[in-house]
Motif scaffolding. Sequence first.
Motif, PDB file in Angstrom:
ATOM      1  N   ARG A 195       0.844  -1.321  -0.023  1.00 15.13           N
ATOM      2  CA  ARG A 195      -0.181  -0.148  -0.032  1.00 15.13           C
ATOM      3  C   ARG A 195       0.982   1.110   0.037  1.00 15.13           C
ATOM      4  O   ARG A 195       0.656   2.310  -0.855  1.00 15.13           O
ATOM      5  CB  ARG A 195      -0.948   0.182   1.101  1.00 15.13           C
ATOM      6  CG  ARG A 195      -1.716   1.164   1.432  1.00 15.13           C
ATOM      7  CD  ARG A 195      -2.622   1.655   0.250  1.00 15.13           C
ATOM      8  NE  ARG A 195      -3.541   2.713   0.556  1.00 15.13           N
ATOM      9  CZ  ARG A 195      -4.286   3.432  -0.552  1.00 15.13           C
ATOM     10  NH1 ARG A 195      -4.211   3.023  -1.612  1.00 15.13           N
ATOM     11  NH2 ARG A 195      -4.692   4.433  -0.169  1.00 15.13           N
ATOM     12  N   LYS A 196       1.924   1.228   1.022  1.00 14.13           N
ATOM     13  CA  LYS A 196       2.870   2.249   0.906  1.00 14.13           C
ATOM     14  C   LYS A 196       3.388   2.842  -0.548  1.00 14.13           C
ATOM     15  O   LYS A 196       3.774   3.618  -0.872  1.00 14.13           O
ATOM     16  CB  LYS A 196       3.894   2.108   1.909  1.00 14.13           C
ATOM     17  CG  LYS A 196       4.981   3.213   2.115  1.00 14.13           C
ATOM     18  CD  LYS A 196       5.925   2.821   3.292  1.00 14.13           C
ATOM     19  CE  LYS A 196       6.782   4.170   3.280  1.00 14.13           C
ATOM     20  NZ  LYS A 196       7.917   3.901   4.357  1.00 14.13           N
ATOM     21  N   GLU A 197       3.863   1.561  -1.070  1.00 11.92           N
ATOM     22  CA  GLU A 197       4.458   1.494  -2.628  1.00 11.92           C
ATOM     23  C   GLU A 197       3.736   2.080  -3.360  1.00 11.92           C
ATOM     24  O   GLU A 197       4.012   2.750  -4.372  1.00 11.92           O
ATOM     25  CB  GLU A 197       4.903   0.157  -2.913  1.00 11.92           C
ATOM     26  CG  GLU A 197       6.100  -0.428  -2.106  1.00 11.92           C
ATOM     27  CD  GLU A 197       6.469  -1.748  -2.400  1.00 11.92           C
ATOM     28  OE1 GLU A 197       5.910  -2.221  -3.228  1.00 11.92           O
ATOM     29  OE2 GLU A 197       7.499  -2.373  -1.783  1.00 11.92           O
ATOM     30  N   LYS A 198       2.246   1.667  -3.275  1.00 13.87           N
ATOM     31  CA  LYS A 198       1.277   2.055  -4.234  1.00 13.87           C
ATOM     32  C   LYS A 198       1.162   3.836  -4.325  1.00 13.87           C
ATOM     33  O   LYS A 198       0.895   4.597  -5.383  1.00 13.87           O
ATOM     34  CB  LYS A 198      -0.263   1.577  -4.105  1.00 13.87           C
ATOM     35  CG  LYS A 198      -1.415   2.012  -4.760  1.00 13.87           C
ATOM     36  CD  LYS A 198      -2.494   1.234  -4.481  1.00 13.87           C
ATOM     37  CE  LYS A 198      -3.654   1.600  -5.683  1.00 13.87           C
ATOM     38  NZ  LYS A 198      -4.959   0.858  -5.390  1.00 13.87           N
ATOM     39  N   ILE A 199       0.815   4.222  -2.823  1.00 15.82           N
ATOM     40  CA  ILE A 199       0.642   5.508  -2.914  1.00 15.82           C
ATOM     41  C   ILE A 199       1.901   6.354  -3.073  1.00 15.82           C
ATOM     42  O   ILE A 199       1.795   7.263  -3.760  1.00 15.82           O
ATOM     43  CB  ILE A 199       0.475   5.785  -1.118  1.00 15.82           C
ATOM     44  CG1 ILE A 199      -0.770   5.349  -0.826  1.00 15.82           C
ATOM     45  CG2 ILE A 199       0.676   7.495  -0.867  1.00 15.82           C
ATOM     46  CD1 ILE A 199      -0.999   5.529   0.874  1.00 15.82           C
ATOM     47  N   ALA A 200       3.174   5.769  -2.951  1.00 15.78           N
ATOM     48  CA  ALA A 200       4.285   6.583  -3.437  1.00 15.78           C
ATOM     49  C   ALA A 200       4.409   6.467  -4.653  1.00 15.78           C
ATOM     50  O   ALA A 200       4.688   7.452  -5.582  1.00 15.78           O
ATOM     51  CB  ALA A 200       5.650   5.760  -2.958  1.00 15.78           C
ATOM     52  N   ALA A 201       3.959   5.474  -5.523  1.00 21.93           N
ATOM     53  CA  ALA A 201       3.837   5.447  -7.149  1.00 21.93           C
ATOM     54  C   ALA A 201       3.019   6.446  -7.802  1.00 21.93           C
ATOM     55  O   ALA A 201       3.077   7.211  -8.515  1.00 21.93           O
ATOM     56  CB  ALA A 201       3.613   4.290  -7.547  1.00 21.93           C
ATOM     57  N   GLU A 202       1.660   6.583  -6.929  1.00 24.97           N
ATOM     58  CA  GLU A 202       0.779   7.607  -7.555  1.00 24.97           C
ATOM     59  C   GLU A 202       1.258   9.144  -7.103  1.00 24.97           C
ATOM     60  O   GLU A 202       1.007   9.766  -7.999  1.00 24.97           O
ATOM     61  CB  GLU A 202      -0.563   7.620  -6.496  1.00 24.97           C
ATOM     62  CG  GLU A 202      -1.268   6.021  -6.956  1.00 24.97           C
ATOM     63  CD  GLU A 202      -2.454   5.951  -5.918  1.00 24.97           C
ATOM     64  OE1 GLU A 202      -2.643   6.444  -4.859  1.00 24.97           O
ATOM     65  OE2 GLU A 202      -3.264   5.008  -6.094  1.00 24.97           O
ATOM     66  N   GLU A 203       1.835   9.076  -5.956  1.00 24.08           N
ATOM     67  CA  GLU A 203       2.473  10.665  -5.675  1.00 24.08           C
ATOM     68  C   GLU A 203       3.635  10.923  -6.727  1.00 24.08           C
ATOM     69  O   GLU A 203       3.649  11.967  -7.121  1.00 24.08           O
ATOM     70  CB  GLU A 203       3.155  10.580  -4.289  1.00 24.08           C
ATOM     71  CG  GLU A 203       2.181  10.619  -3.424  1.00 24.08           C
ATOM     72  CD  GLU A 203       2.690  10.349  -1.878  1.00 24.08           C
ATOM     73  OE1 GLU A 203       3.862  10.372  -1.748  1.00 24.08           O
ATOM     74  OE2 GLU A 203       1.817  10.743  -0.910  1.00 24.08           O
ATOM     75  N   ALA A 210       3.494  14.058  -9.380  1.00 23.22           N
ATOM     76  CA  ALA A 210       4.700  14.725  -9.535  1.00 23.22           C
ATOM     77  C   ALA A 210       5.210  14.857 -10.948  1.00 23.22           C
ATOM     78  O   ALA A 210       5.322  16.023 -11.390  1.00 23.22           O
ATOM     79  CB  ALA A 210       5.895  14.554  -8.586  1.00 23.22           C
ATOM     80  N   VAL A 211       5.439  13.792 -11.729  1.00 23.28           N
ATOM     81  CA  VAL A 211       5.633  13.934 -13.149  1.00 23.28           C
ATOM     82  C   VAL A 211       4.822  14.338 -13.997  1.00 23.28           C
ATOM     83  O   VAL A 211       5.315  15.138 -14.801  1.00 23.28           O
ATOM     84  CB  VAL A 211       5.985  12.198 -13.455  1.00 23.28           C
ATOM     85  CG1 VAL A 211       6.163  12.241 -14.763  1.00 23.28           C
ATOM     86  CG2 VAL A 211       7.276  11.796 -12.824  1.00 23.28           C
ATOM     87  N   ALA A 212       3.422  14.103 -13.812  1.00 25.74           N
ATOM     88  CA  ALA A 212       2.757  14.839 -14.683  1.00 25.74           C
ATOM     89  C   ALA A 212       2.512  16.466 -14.335  1.00 25.74           C
ATOM     90  O   ALA A 212       2.468  17.031 -15.595  1.00 25.74           O
ATOM     91  CB  ALA A 212       1.166  14.434 -14.313  1.00 25.74           C
ATOM     92  N   GLU A 251       4.346  21.721 -16.517  1.00 27.51           N
ATOM     93  CA  GLU A 251       5.074  22.901 -16.366  1.00 27.51           C
ATOM     94  C   GLU A 251       6.043  22.952 -17.571  1.00 27.51           C
ATOM     95  O   GLU A 251       6.125  24.301 -17.775  1.00 27.51           O
ATOM     96  CB  GLU A 251       5.544  22.853 -14.965  1.00 27.51           C
ATOM     97  CG  GLU A 251       6.405  24.163 -14.711  1.00 27.51           C
ATOM     98  CD  GLU A 251       6.959  24.006 -13.159  1.00 27.51           C
ATOM     99  OE1 GLU A 251       7.817  24.920 -12.998  1.00 27.51           O
ATOM    100  OE2 GLU A 251       6.850  23.280 -12.444  1.00 27.51           O
ATOM    101  N   ALA A 252       6.551  21.958 -17.735  1.00 27.21           N
ATOM    102  CA  ALA A 252       7.657  22.030 -18.853  1.00 27.21           C
ATOM    103  C   ALA A 252       6.777  22.453 -20.400  1.00 27.21           C
ATOM    104  O   ALA A 252       7.425  23.427 -21.033  1.00 27.21           O
ATOM    105  CB  ALA A 252       8.156  20.615 -18.974  1.00 27.21           C
TER     106      ALA A 252
END
Length: 365
Positions: free
Chosen positions: A286-294, A298-300, A305-306
């Motif tokens: 679950r922690k990994e999933k949240i980190a992946a979503e964050e 952030a990438v999006a 912005e770019a």
Amino acid sequence: MSLSRRQFLGWIGAAGTTAAAGSKATAATTHHFQGYPDAMAVLHDTTFCIGCRRCEGACNAVNELPAPEKPFTDLSVLENRRRTTSKAYTVVNQKPGNGSGPMFVKNQCNHCLEPACASVCFVKALTKSKEGAVVYDASVCVGCRYCMVACPFEIPTYEYDSAFSPRIMKCTMCHPRALEGKLPGCVDSCPTEALVFGKRDDLLKIARRRITRRTERYVDHIYGEREMGGTSWLYLSGVPFETIGMRMDLGVTPAPELTAGALGAVPMVVGLWPVLLTGIYAMSKRKEKIAAEEKALAVAEALTEADERAAAKLDATMEKAEQEKTAAVEKAVKEILTAEAKARAETEAAAAQDPQATGGNEKDA
């Protein structure tokens, strides 16, 4: 998988109640097993091994394991100590030699006569077969991984990719091939006969004969003959076994004699172990999933912005180019008008200095 702390603690409580009220673990026993008659084994003569890694490649192919990051022809991996994994049932390690160059040692499950892994498995997912191999039944495994803790050779590994269909992964001594009368893949592929497959009793005789005939070549010891009650993987070496990474502190007592009392005294630990590991795994996923979503968010945002910066820069560039184009046109028109005015002025000046030429032309006309 989403798992709340309340759900996790609820699982723990339920398992604890069941374990406290349940029966004792009886996987281990004090009965000393001498081994099945005519059981098969492998003799690994390390003095013949050249570190070619062909055994690794054969093991990978026979067991249909994923391809490694580096090909089996890449011998640079021998420079670092490796251990078996869920994707590599056997590995060859390079060790210091006796002055004539390095030595190479193949590591895999040693298939003990009385396996520690089987002695602690309370669902009997691991058993010793009459053919000599320690075999595994994934259909009854609960994923407790107690076998990984018990193994003195640190061999069993776990598939962490699946929380609900876990498997313990290790060398099977190619048991399915042995049932068909075939050699283990590693033995069949060895170009130097550093691996010999046969009845364990016969291999012990071969090993003793080699030691007797070539005393200068071998250490006077067959590793696996008595270690932990004996193993189905036997070793010969030209240097002390501790030099090539073999444990010499195991003694000759079979594992079940060491684990019977301990397992019987801690039934609750045995019962809670799978639940604890499953809960920890679920929360970590679950922690990994949240980190992946964050990370994806952030990438999006960074890409947006770019894109905005690139669009603004493009607009500014186009505006500047348009301004430069307009200025260039205005400059060119101005230069043309100036040239025409200058030419007209020169003509008028010339006419003013020679009026007869202008009049004569009119008279002739």
